[in-house]
Design an enzyme around this catalytic site. Structure first.
Site, PDB file in Angstrom:
ATOM      1  N   SER A 137      24.093  24.672   8.358  1.00 16.47           N
ATOM      2  CA  SER A 137      23.644  26.050   8.184  1.00 16.47           C
ATOM      3  C   SER A 137      23.597  26.744   9.536  1.00 16.47           C
ATOM      4  O   SER A 137      23.311  26.094  10.557  1.00 16.47           O
ATOM      5  CB  SER A 137      22.255  26.085   7.549  1.00 16.47           C
ATOM      6  OG  SER A 137      21.674  27.371   7.633  1.00 16.47           O
ATOM      7  N   TYR A 150      13.706  23.785   6.959  1.00 20.22           N
ATOM      8  CA  TYR A 150      15.119  23.756   6.573  1.00 20.22           C
ATOM      9  C   TYR A 150      16.038  23.629   7.781  1.00 20.22           C
ATOM     10  O   TYR A 150      16.956  22.797   7.801  1.00 20.22           O
ATOM     11  CB  TYR A 150      15.452  25.018   5.784  1.00 20.22           C
ATOM     12  CG  TYR A 150      16.903  25.097   5.344  1.00 20.22           C
ATOM     13  CD1 TYR A 150      17.401  24.183   4.419  1.00 20.22           C
ATOM     14  CD2 TYR A 150      17.755  26.078   5.841  1.00 20.22           C
ATOM     15  CE1 TYR A 150      18.725  24.243   4.003  1.00 20.22           C
ATOM     16  CE2 TYR A 150      19.071  26.149   5.431  1.00 20.22           C
ATOM     17  CZ  TYR A 150      19.555  25.227   4.517  1.00 20.22           C
ATOM     18  OH  TYR A 150      20.868  25.290   4.110  1.00 20.22           O
TER      19      TYR A 150
END
Length: 243
Positions: A137, A150
């Protein structure tokens, strides 16, 4: 790597980036194993993809991952490509991160891809080559409020990917890590969020204004053309991420 006639596993294939990647690989002549927990969605997708295989598996459970890889190997006789796409988000300020939830997401976002890599690497080594693509990501490269859980897991996946690439290079197995950011999928809807993760007056990520939203097809093209075909070590969805 040339994709035609290769066998590819795509996890999280029932929607979003995984679905778009599976379709693109099939268009390029690959035989695709479609993996997720959503059997009905996979079966519907499989009807439109020649030579595809539906395998229902929870990518947070090592034993199911091992069984999935064995099933794909038994069905096709080989595995050439692995796209580790399955994952889930978790948004919460540092003080509100629930260790139980964090561990659950860790199992899916980090341990799952690791186990899948461990299972396919010997098969690829026997084939004489292979391509592993791990979806990280853009947040792994940033420090955004409420994103510590995350982003830290996606940074861990980067570390595993880059190291694996060095270790498997001698076996002609490439390992690529992809950095998408905001993508037009159901990812945000499925993200686990703490009750108080939105700071008043700051918005979800501390007032940060994200770049334009990319389509799942755009990310799939990056995965296939740069990650698999060109075997790039790191693939950025936005030029600004390189700066």
């Amino acid at each position: 790597m040339q994709i035609k006639d290769k066998v590819a596993i795509v996890t999280g294939a029932s929607s979003g980036i995984g679905l778009a990647t599976a379709k693109l690989l099939a268009q390029k002549g690959a035989k695709v194993a479609l993996v997720s927990r959503s059997k009905d969605k996979l079966e519907k997708l499989s009807k439109g993809l020649p030579d595809s295989l539906v395998v229902v598996a929870d990518m947070s459970k090592p034993e199911e991952i091992k069984s999935m890889v064995q099933e794909v190997k038994k069905h096709f006789g080989r595995i050439d490509i692995l796209v580790n796409n399955a994952g889930q988000g978790y948004d919460a300020p540092i003080e509100q991160i629930d260790p139980v939830i964090f561990h659950q997401i860790f199992d899916l976002d980090v341990v799952g891809p690791l186990v899948a890599m461990q299972q396919v690497a010997p098969i690829m080594r026997q084939n004489g080559s292979g391509s592993i693509v791990n979806i990280s990501s853009g947040t792994a490269l940033m420090a955004l409020p409420n994103m510590a859980a995350y982003s830290s897991l996606k940074r861990a996946l980067v570390g595993i990917s880059l190291t694996a690439g060095e270790e498997l290079k001698k076996d002609k197995i490439s390992v690529s890590v992809i950095y998408p950011y905001i993508t037009d999928t159901d990812f945000e809807k499925n993200t686990i969020k703490s009750l108080n993760s939105e700071e008043e007056g700051q918005g979800e990520h501390g007032g940060y204004e994200p770049p334009k939203i990319d389509s799942a097809e755009y990310i799939a093209e990056k995965i296939v053309s740069e990650g698999i075909e060109k075997e790039a070590v790191e693939v950025y969805a936005h030029e600004w991420m390189k700066k």
